[in-house]
Design an enzyme around this catalytic site. Structure first.
Site, PDB file in Angstrom:
ATOM      1  N   LEU A 497       0.911  -0.265  -6.529  1.00 39.03           N
ATOM      2  CA  LEU A 497      -0.040  -1.351  -6.298  1.00 39.03           C
ATOM      3  C   LEU A 497      -1.092  -0.935  -5.288  1.00 39.03           C
ATOM      4  O   LEU A 497      -2.207  -1.437  -5.292  1.00 39.03           O
ATOM      5  CB  LEU A 497       0.678  -2.594  -5.773  1.00 39.03           C
ATOM      6  CG  LEU A 497       1.591  -3.341  -6.739  1.00 39.03           C
ATOM      7  CD1 LEU A 497       2.339  -4.436  -6.010  1.00 39.03           C
ATOM      8  CD2 LEU A 497       0.783  -3.930  -7.883  1.00 39.03           C
ATOM      9  N   GLY A 498      -0.714  -0.034  -4.404  1.00 41.75           N
ATOM     10  CA  GLY A 498      -1.667   0.391  -3.390  1.00 41.75           C
ATOM     11  C   GLY A 498      -1.008   1.329  -2.413  1.00 41.75           C
ATOM     12  O   GLY A 498       0.200   1.568  -2.460  1.00 41.75           O
ATOM     13  N   GLY A 500      -0.958   2.337   1.753  1.00 40.22           N
ATOM     14  CA  GLY A 500      -1.383   1.906   3.072  1.00 40.22           C
ATOM     15  C   GLY A 500      -1.037   2.949   4.102  1.00 40.22           C
ATOM     16  O   GLY A 500      -0.553   4.033   3.781  1.00 40.22           O
ATOM     17  N   ALA A 501      -1.287   2.593   5.365  1.00 44.13           N
ATOM     18  CA  ALA A 501      -1.017   3.519   6.452  1.00 44.13           C
ATOM     19  C   ALA A 501       0.467   3.839   6.538  1.00 44.13           C
ATOM     20  O   ALA A 501       0.865   4.871   7.042  1.00 44.13           O
ATOM     21  CB  ALA A 501      -1.501   2.905   7.759  1.00 44.13           C
ATOM     22  N   GLY A 503       2.755   3.646   3.902  1.00 45.19           N
ATOM     23  CA  GLY A 503       3.428   4.112   2.698  1.00 45.19           C
ATOM     24  C   GLY A 503       2.866   3.448   1.458  1.00 45.19           C
ATOM     25  O   GLY A 503       1.919   2.662   1.526  1.00 45.19           O
ATOM     26  N   VAL A 504       3.470   3.780   0.338  1.00 46.96           N
ATOM     27  CA  VAL A 504       2.974   3.309  -0.948  1.00 46.96           C
ATOM     28  C   VAL A 504       3.659   1.988  -1.300  1.00 46.96           C
ATOM     29  O   VAL A 504       4.831   1.780  -0.997  1.00 46.96           O
ATOM     30  CB  VAL A 504       3.237   4.364  -2.039  1.00 46.96           C
ATOM     31  CG1 VAL A 504       2.681   3.914  -3.381  1.00 46.96           C
ATOM     32  CG2 VAL A 504       2.624   5.694  -1.638  1.00 46.96           C
ATOM     33  N   VAL A 505       2.896   1.101  -1.927  1.00 47.23           N
ATOM     34  CA  VAL A 505       3.431  -0.184  -2.351  1.00 47.23           C
ATOM     35  C   VAL A 505       3.586  -0.181  -3.869  1.00 47.23           C
ATOM     36  O   VAL A 505       2.669   0.244  -4.588  1.00 47.23           O
ATOM     37  CB  VAL A 505       2.498  -1.346  -1.938  1.00 47.23           C
ATOM     38  CG1 VAL A 505       3.143  -2.680  -2.277  1.00 47.23           C
ATOM     39  CG2 VAL A 505       2.176  -1.262  -0.468  1.00 47.23           C
ATOM     40  N   LYS A 520       7.455  -1.931  -0.581  1.00 50.17           N
ATOM     41  CA  LYS A 520       6.761  -0.914   0.185  1.00 50.17           C
ATOM     42  C   LYS A 520       7.746   0.114   0.706  1.00 50.17           C
ATOM     43  O   LYS A 520       8.683  -0.212   1.423  1.00 50.17           O
ATOM     44  CB  LYS A 520       6.017  -1.576   1.343  1.00 50.17           C
ATOM     45  CG  LYS A 520       5.430  -0.585   2.319  1.00 50.17           C
ATOM     46  CD  LYS A 520       4.540  -1.257   3.331  1.00 50.17           C
ATOM     47  CE  LYS A 520       3.237  -1.669   2.692  1.00 50.17           C
ATOM     48  NZ  LYS A 520       2.252  -2.117   3.643  1.00 50.17           N
ATOM     49  N   ASP A 615      -4.341  -3.017  12.518  1.00 51.90           N
ATOM     50  CA  ASP A 615      -5.007  -2.459  11.340  1.00 51.90           C
ATOM     51  C   ASP A 615      -5.549  -3.561  10.433  1.00 51.90           C
ATOM     52  O   ASP A 615      -5.297  -3.598   9.245  1.00 51.90           O
ATOM     53  CB  ASP A 615      -4.035  -1.543  10.581  1.00 51.90           C
ATOM     54  CG  ASP A 615      -4.772  -0.536   9.692  1.00 51.90           C
ATOM     55  OD1 ASP A 615      -6.015  -0.422   9.828  1.00 51.90           O
ATOM     56  OD2 ASP A 615      -4.118   0.125   8.869  1.00 51.90           O
TER      57      ASP A 615
END
Ligand SMILES: *[C@@H]1O[C@H](CO)[C@@H](O)[C@H](O)[C@H]1NC(C)=O
Ligand SMILES: *[C@@H]1O[C@H](CO)[C@@H](O)[C@H](O)[C@H]1NC(C)=O
Ligand SMILES: *[C@@H]1O[C@H](CO)[C@@H](O)[C@H](O)[C@H]1NC(C)=O
Ligand SMILES: *[C@@H]1O[C@H](CO)[C@@H](O)[C@H](O)[C@H]1NC(C)=O
Ligand SMILES: *[C@@H]1O[C@H](CO)[C@@H](O)[C@H](O)[C@H]1NC(C)=O
Length: 774
Positions: A497-498, A500-501, A503-505, A520, A615
């Site tokens: 899904l995305g 981020g700082a 890890g991956v979701v 996540k 963030d």
């Protein structure tokens, strides 16, 4: 004389048979528990109606004939004593009566009209017809524990499980087709939300639905009024040609859909197509009072007594447990602590309301307090530090993940205790799924502090009662789940899904795809112990607000750290602002700005311990299905930076949104988030990134600088291009943004003021230049 009478009846009956459908049962027909005529059969031969053996006697009912086993699907007078061998079932004088030797005759199929003939239809429905060939009675209207193809469970109807697989008297569970449209399973005789263990999760006031098994193995909930399909509980992947389907509330409390497939050479096969509950330990009342359900990987669940109790002799499988010592007398309100001790286990929990709750006792004292209290039989210390004291009996005791709850039981000093439950395999995931589904469907996002969880739960419970709807009152508590289960839920971490700082979701789903979650997988996390991680998760789990993405659960196994969040169907606002073909609606943007400000205010000032997000950026602001903006990833910064009040050596946020103090090694405060919010606010207003190198004019490259010059030169219209917006609102929002991005942290307003200014509750002073030094 009797013979003559019978003969006449038979001739009469067969003469009439000419005008009836085939396979009918005429007046004068009779059945006996033994001998030639024990049952009438349907045309297909798959169903039979008549006497079947139970215990030392017989019962009258309908069963599915397959192989050497008969599956009883309906029983008449199920709770009456068994029928003796010298009884008869007679279809005579327009009624069907059961004649028992030493009791009154009972009418089996009751109808106000007189019947002329009967039939057992191929779907298992036993029907009576009047002389106009109209149906005046059908067994389908009086289901016991099963519905068959074409049979419905009407609004207000119920199924009651059988006592055991061989005893079809009323058993321990009930499935109600409630008048609020919800299909709910309860232990028998109980109907409070707290007792429900399964529900179709339909909340609709004034909706009357019925359950239908529609002949092709499809189990549906259908609106009584307009016949629309409200929910398909189950649809088979493949149609089975020669199958008979049945949906049964089984004696173990599970609601299952079976198929019985008959092949051409007369053999048949039974398959469980669907079941409502994966783990029988979640069936409330599966184990009796003062006992808990124990499940091992290969065996059926079994019921164990709590420490200090023993299993009731007469019902060893799932009966109530009672203590095998009598409680001593209370002397001057004080317990004689010399005759009792406390048995501790970390693996059990329960949901009964306690008689006493306090947040002012430590874990050890929670057990000690119970020992000294004459009223107390057990106490429970939960993960948010509440000590709850209980009296026996305890209901619905279940396995709990270690470390969440500590249970204390008062036991006799003399008894040899073995309270540990080492082999408990906690049914975590299902509990997680249930709580997720409940949370999702309940749809409420109330902010509350940890201390008030209990009160909240009670309020919620009352609310459910008042509205008449029913839900699983799963405590609103963070759940843990296994890595394996999360891997399965995300199909092996497949759909990203995305990123981020942290890890991956991934997209995941529970409950056979019904409940979506965002999973996540954390990377780069400071390798702190599992204990600290759990503590942190609990802080995040307690942080609940309408404008914060909700943490539903987590997994901490070895070095693996995975978080489960509510799924946000409309993605992050970065896509909305920077990628959409047309500018999103101005009012939506204003609402997003307010939502984010509210979420941040909660993090900074309203939750137990202030949380600096570190963030804030459009990628971390997500939209739910109603386009409510929610902040994600909050609280995680702490995992990377153990002490938020100290100076940091490394920069943690995202370039473009970073407050200047990150570079200057000055102390970090909540004001770093205010700075980032200022930048995000400008981006929301202008629908562009802070730094945009593709613009035509050089002074427009950095939005924060350009916006300030536009404000000073009274040219703010330029910032929104051709869009028509209220100039005063626009000016206000830009001024607030400029206040937020002041280089000097002390000049930036706290989020409370930011929100008040945006809402127009507070005047907005003219902001100074954000970077006077440069
Ligand atoms: C079947 O269960 C009922 C209800 O508990 C009980 O009264 C009856 O004796 C049982 N019959 C047999 C044969 O076990
Ligand atoms: C079901 O019927 C009720 C009562 O008439 C109606 O108000 C409701 O809108 C219907 N629901 C659906 C999903 O069709
Ligand atoms: C059963 O329901 C499905 C889905 O609503 C429908 O397509 C099908 O025609 C129904 N079958 C029967 C026999 O009513
Ligand atoms: C209660 O049960 C325990 C364990 O089975 C046993 O050791 C103890 O003697 C029993 N106490 C009484 C009063 O029966
Ligand atoms: C709880 O269960 C786990 C295994 O599932 C076991 O290692 C632990 O010792 C148990 N703790 C207690 C207090 O029973």
């Amino acid at each position: 004389m009797a013979l003559y009478f019978l003969l006449v009846l038979c001739i009469f009956g067969s003469a009439r048979a000419q005008s009836k459908p085939p396979n009918t049962i005429g007046l004068g027909s009779s059945l006996h528990p033994t001998g030639q005529a024990t049952a009438w059969y349907s045309a297909s031969g798959h169903f039979a109606f008549g006497f079947y053996p139970q215990g030392s006697g017989y019962k009258v009912g309908i069963w599915l004939v397959w192989g050497s086993i008969n599956t009883v699907v309906w029983t008449v007078f199920r709770d009456d004593p068994e029928i003796s061998v010298d009884s008869t079932l007679e279809f005579i004088d327009g009624i069907l009566v059961l004649k028992e030797s030493n009791s009154a005759h009972k009418t089996v199929a009751d109808s106000s009209e007189s019947a002329l003939y009967a039939n057992l239809l191929d779907n298992g429905n036993f029907v009576l017809y009047n002389q106009d060939h109209k149906i005046i009675y059908e067994s389908f209207h009086f289901p016991t524990d099963t519905i068959l193809d074409g049979q419905k469970l009407p609004s207000g109807g119920k199924l009651v499980s059988s006592f055991s697989s061989t005893n079809h008297s009323s058993g321990r569970f009930r499935l109600m087709m409630q008048v609020d449209g919800n299909l709910v399973a309860y232990p028998r005789n109980l109907n409070q939300p707290v007792d429900a263990y399964w529900a179709s999760q339909i909340y609709c006031t004034g909706c009357r639905n019925h359950l239908l098994l529609n002949g092709t193995g499809i189990l549906l909930l259908i609106n009584d009024t307009d016949s629309s399909v409200i929910r398909q509980l189950y649809t088979p992947l493949m149609q089975k040609e020669r199958a008979i389907y049945r949906a049964t509330l089984d004696y173990d409390g599970n609601f299952r859909l079976y198929s019985h497939e008959f092949n051409s050479n007369g053999n048949s096969e039974m398959v469980v197509e669907w079941e409502a509950i994966d783990d029988l330990c979640l069936v409330k009342g599966f184990c009796g009072l003062n006992s808990y359900c124990l499940r091992s990987d290969h065996n059926a669940p079994s019921c164990m007594c709590l420490p200090g109790s023993y299993l009731r002799e007469n019902d060893p499988s799932f009966g109530d447990c009672q203590r095998n010592f009598t409680r001593g007398r209370c002397i001057n309100g004080k317990e004689d602590t010399s005759i009792y001790k406390i048995a501790t286990t970390a693996n059990l929990t329960w949901e009964d309301p306690p008689y006493f709750v306090t947040s002012f006792l430590g874990k050890e004292d929670c057990g000690k307090s119970c020992l000294e209290d004459c009223d107390c039989d057990a106490s429970l210390f939960d993960e948010i530090g509440q000590c709850m004291k209980h009296k026996l009996p305890l209901r619905y005791v279940k396995g709990a993940h270690e470390g969440f709850h500590t249970a204390f039981f008062k036991v006799s000093n003399l008894a040899v205790e073995n309270p540990t439950t080492d082999s408990v395999k906690p049914p975590w995931v299902v509990i997680l799924v249930l709580s997720i589904s409940f949370i999702m469907y309940s749809g409420t996002a109330l902010a509350f502090s940890g201390f008030y969880v209990f009160q909240f739960r009670i309020i919620k419970y009352r609310k459910l009662l008042q509205t008449g709807t029913t839900g699983l009152t799963k405590d609103f508590i963070l759940r843990t789940c296994s890595y394996r289960e999360l891997k399965r839920a995300t199909d092996g971490f497949k759909e990203e899904l995305g990123k981020g700082a942290f890890g991956v979701v991934y997209k995941g789903s529970f409950d056979k795809g019904r409940n979506l979650v965002a999973v996540k997988r954390l990377e780069k996390v400071v390798d702190e112990g599992e204990r600290e991680f759990r503590a942190e998760m609990r802080v995040i789990g307690r942080t609940r607000h309408r404008n914060l993405v909700r943490l539903l659960g987590y997994c901490a196994e070895g070095s693996k750290r995975v978080l489960v969040y509510e799924y946000m169907s409309n993605g992050c606002i970065a896509n909305l602002l920077f990628r959409a073909a047309t500018r999103p609606d101005w009012n939506l943007r204003v609402n997003i700005a307010l939502d984010v400000a509210r979420g941040m205010l909660y993090l900074h000032e309203e939750c137990e311990a202030p949380i600096i997000h570190c963030d804030i950026k459009p990628q971390n602001i997500l939209l739910d299905e109603f386009l409510t903006a929610k902040i994600s990833d909050f609280g995680l910064a702490k995992l990377l930076m153990p002490d938020q009040t100290k100076t940091f050596t490394g920069v943690r946020g995202t370039r473009g949104y970073l407050a200047p103090e990150w570079q200057t090694n000055s102390p970090i405060s909540v004001k770093v988030d205010v700075y980032s919010y200022g930048i995000v606010l400008l981006e929301i207003i202008c629908c562009r990134r802070n730094i945009e190198v593709t613009v035509t004019k050089i002074e427009e490259i950095q939005l924060s600088k350009w916006a300030y010059s536009c404000l000073v030169e009274n040219e703010i219209d330029k910032l929104v291009g051709s869009e028509e917006v209220d100039k005063k609102t626009l000016e206000g929002m830009i001024s607030v943004a400029i206040w937020c991005i002041q280089d000097e942290p002390a000049l930036r307003p706290p989020m409370k003021k930011v929100l008040q200014m945006l809402q127009g509750i507070m005047d907005i002073p003219i902001p100074p230049c954000p970077s006077p030094s440069s």
